[in-house]
Design an enzyme around this catalytic site. Structure first.
Site, short mmCIF file in Angstrom:
data_model
loop_
_atom_site.label_atom_id
_atom_site.label_comp_id
_atom_site.label_asym_id
_atom_site.label_seq_id
_atom_site.Cartn_x
_atom_site.Cartn_y
_atom_site.Cartn_z
CG PHE A 1 0.19 -5.60 119.90
CD1 PHE A 1 0.20 -6.77 119.15
CD2 PHE A 1 -0.11 -5.69 121.24
CE1 PHE A 1 -0.07 -8.00 119.74
CE2 PHE A 1 -0.39 -6.91 121.84
CZ PHE A 1 -0.35 -8.07 121.08
CB CYS B 1 -2.07 -12.42 102.24
SG CYS B 1 -1.65 -11.76 103.85
NE ARG C 1 -4.76 -7.40 119.81
CZ ARG C 1 -4.02 -7.33 118.73
NH1 ARG C 1 -3.86 -6.15 118.14
NH2 ARG C 1 -3.43 -8.40 118.23
N GLY C 2 -8.00 -2.37 122.50
CA GLY C 2 -8.74 -1.73 123.58
C GLY C 2 -8.33 -0.30 123.81
CB ALA C 3 -7.80 1.56 126.81
CE LYS C 4 -2.10 -3.18 126.55
NZ LYS C 4 -1.25 -3.73 127.64
#
Length: 268
Positions: free
Chosen positions: A251, A112, A253-256
């Site tokens: 990727f 970046c 996210r949360g519980a996965k």
């Protein structure tokens, strides 16, 4: 006015929608330019965040193949007001030989900020070896690390523009580094590990950015067994992670999360 750490400054902005306009104040990241000189030769200009510059210099020299261990550095002097870092290696001729050997064969990174060239030898993985699969960690523990990680960056909360990278072991969070560039954030983490002689063989590295091939090379070289990204990897990154036995997830996210290679390290 800039904050005391020269990381962000506050701007008055106009927030526009289809039916209204309103004035608000927003913290905006400050770009900092650091020129690194090695044995008197200008090595690279980095667009970065004015924070943890020593770790950034150390980690960058390691991941770019300039040094293999911290003992190869005689001194690092950082002149923050001038935006310059001066590195002296114990071997005066080593860096000069590297620059001459790679003249004309440069590879542009996906970093970046302002793009910069790195030596061709970083993209050559012939001297790397696959990791063993001895390290195991519960799947739920990795998820808890990611959930903690996503709440840890105060700079991100105020600016929404910083990349974060953190290292965890069986005791939890070791440290978190932040930068305007995701590659810089990784380099800062690895620089901290070198400076504090952290054993990376039983660690999990978490990054907020996507994972291209040049980033997975840094992880392979550092022998970090598990890399978890909030974003996604590229095809070459997946192939290299599989080849060198890196557990690569993305990727998250949360519980996965999505597992791309070497799932056997995660215990269900």
């Amino acid at each position: 006015m800039s904050d005391t750490n020269h990381v962000s400054k506050n701007y008055k902005i106009l927030v526009c929608s289809t039916d209204s306009q309103s004035e608000e104040h927003q913290d905006i990241l400050i770009e900092y330019k650091l020129s690194i000189f090695v044995n008197g030769i200008r090595y690279v200009n980095l667009i970065c965040t004015h924070k943890n510059l020593y770790e950034l210099v150390l980690g960058n020299l390691y991941t770019e193949g300039i040094i293999g261990e911290i003992s190869e550095i005689e001194s690092i002097e950082i002149l923050e007001d001038e935006g310059k870092a001066f590195v002296t290696l114990t071997n005066n001729d080593m860096f000069k030989d590297m620059i001459e050997a790679t003249e004309g064969i440069r590879t542009v990174t996906t970093a970046c900020g302002k793009q910069h060239s790195i030596a061709y030898y970083l993209m050559n993985d012939s001297d790397l070896t696959p990791l063993e699969h001895s390290y195991r960690i519960p799947f739920e523990t990795v998820l808890s690390y990611m959930n903690e990680f996503q709440k840890s960056s105060e700079i991100y909360k105020s600016t929404r523009g910083i990349h974060s990278c953190a290292l965890y072991n069986e005791t939890g969070l070791l440290y978190l580094m932040e930068d305007i560039g995701r590659h810089n954030a990784v380099d800062k983490v690895l620089g901290y590990a070198m400076g504090h002689r952290v054993d990376l063989s039983k660690t999990v590295l978490i990054t907020s950015g996507r994972v291209p091939s040049d980033m997975i090379l840094k992880i392979i070289k550092a022998k970090i067994p598990i890399l978890v990204a909030r974003s996604v990897p590229t095809d070459v990154a997946i192939e290299m992670a599989d080849k060198y036995n890196i557990t690569l997830a993305g990727f998250a996210r949360g519980a996965k999360l999505n597992l791309y290679s070497n799932e056997q390290r995660l215990l269900y």
